[in-house]
Design an enzyme around this catalytic site. Sequence first.
Site, short mmCIF file in Angstrom:
data_model
loop_
_atom_site.label_atom_id
_atom_site.label_comp_id
_atom_site.label_asym_id
_atom_site.label_seq_id
_atom_site.Cartn_x
_atom_site.Cartn_y
_atom_site.Cartn_z
N ASP A 172 -1.59 -2.61 -1.63
CA ASP A 172 -0.13 -2.63 -1.54
C ASP A 172 0.42 -1.66 -0.51
O ASP A 172 1.63 -1.60 -0.31
CB ASP A 172 0.47 -2.33 -2.92
CG ASP A 172 0.19 -0.90 -3.36
OD1 ASP A 172 -0.87 -0.37 -3.02
OD2 ASP A 172 1.03 -0.31 -4.06
N TYR A 264 -2.19 6.03 6.22
CA TYR A 264 -3.49 6.64 5.98
C TYR A 264 -4.21 7.05 7.26
O TYR A 264 -5.17 7.83 7.21
CB TYR A 264 -4.38 5.70 5.16
CG TYR A 264 -4.10 5.72 3.69
CD1 TYR A 264 -4.81 6.56 2.83
CD2 TYR A 264 -3.10 4.93 3.14
CE1 TYR A 264 -4.54 6.58 1.46
CE2 TYR A 264 -2.81 4.96 1.79
CZ TYR A 264 -3.53 5.78 0.95
OH TYR A 264 -3.26 5.82 -0.39
#
Length: 443
Positions: A172, A264
């Site tokens: 997600d 990330y």
Amino acid sequence: MKKQNLVVVGSGSTYTIGMIMSLIEEKKHFPLRTITFYDTNAERQEKVAKATEVILKDKYPELESFTYTTDKKEAFTGADFAFVQIRTGGLAMREKDEQISLRHGAVGQETCGPGGMAYGLRSIGDMIDVVNDVRKYAPDAWILNYTNPAAIVAEALRREFPDDEKILNICDMPAAIMVSYAKILGKEIWDLVPEYFGLNHFGWFTDIYDKEGNRLTDDIKRAIKDDGFLPEDAEIVNDPSWIKTFKQVETMLTDFPDYLPNTYLQYYLYPSQMVEKEDVKNTRARQVINGREKRVHELCDQLISDGTSENAELEVDIHGCYMIRVAASLAYNTGDTFIVIVENNGIISNLQDDAMVEVPAALTSGGPKPFAVGEIPTFEKGLIEGQLAFEKLVVDAWYEKDYKKLLQALTLNRTVVDAPRARKILDDLIEENKDYWPELSSK
């Protein structure tokens, strides 16, 4: 519209209440006949399940059945969909992973670097067991897996179940980022059409359009540079760690302005900076234990005590809504576009075919139909190939019980790089994970 039978695997998770609220919010898109909870931890599951009973009584009275169990046959028989969110070793092992990494000057994070490797090696065996159990009792069910680290788990499932066309690995995080794009643009996430490529937790948005075909990418970049970038999803909007993470997008976009980065990527592009800002005594896992886990358990206690959801602060989050919209597209053959993890097979033409890549795909009852990306630039390709080699070596090591391949994997990873440090981290992780990892060959 057929009503579905859903089983939530790993239902003791702190994300489950948010998932239930999302199922309620999205019931017109994904109507349910039954919900079943399955978890191997009966005590943890029971607290969440009893709170869920209260919520469903108030907000989903048309649901025919809600049950929870630790029995596989009872859980999976008759399921149409299995949502899988397991965490082998729990947050306690996550904290150890992060602490070991930080003690050796490497990124301490759940899915990136040494922490991702450790968590992946714990997850593979249990995920294979879950798929086999579901297939035993529900051979035609869709298995939607969002167990982390999704890249390593997806690679293992690709090898273990090469002919199973009803396993879909998803994450997600791209959706959570798109919620913030939508806020910038004054739109809803479902109004946006993304172009994206990469690996899980390792990718880039090349463009964002609206459904009328208007390109919005430059507007987003300009807004991020001028006004900053903040999380907007209910689950992370007030989390200090996530606020810092989204702020780092400004730096990434300044240094590498071609594409909009997945958050990330900060761990791989700025590993030294990421280490410096962390506290080995208060890692992200400890923050979750003292934060979200405590908050969710208190919420469950309140719901159970009150016997009503009237006074509870309940949020719908993108984690659940994204999963449910994916399931609806598969169930009802709507062909909606989502970013999912699939085998490459030429999608990214200058990347090896057996890579598990994260790209947009139209989701139909016949499975995902990914859109071609074509060739990607040298910089992004180089980063991806190094990360892909890391992921494949970790899965190789699990199957072959090979110490050397784990050492190679950590040495390759951009969060570690240094071979002597990689060996020290690996040896410490082996000691802490001896109850979870396969016994490895000699050094």
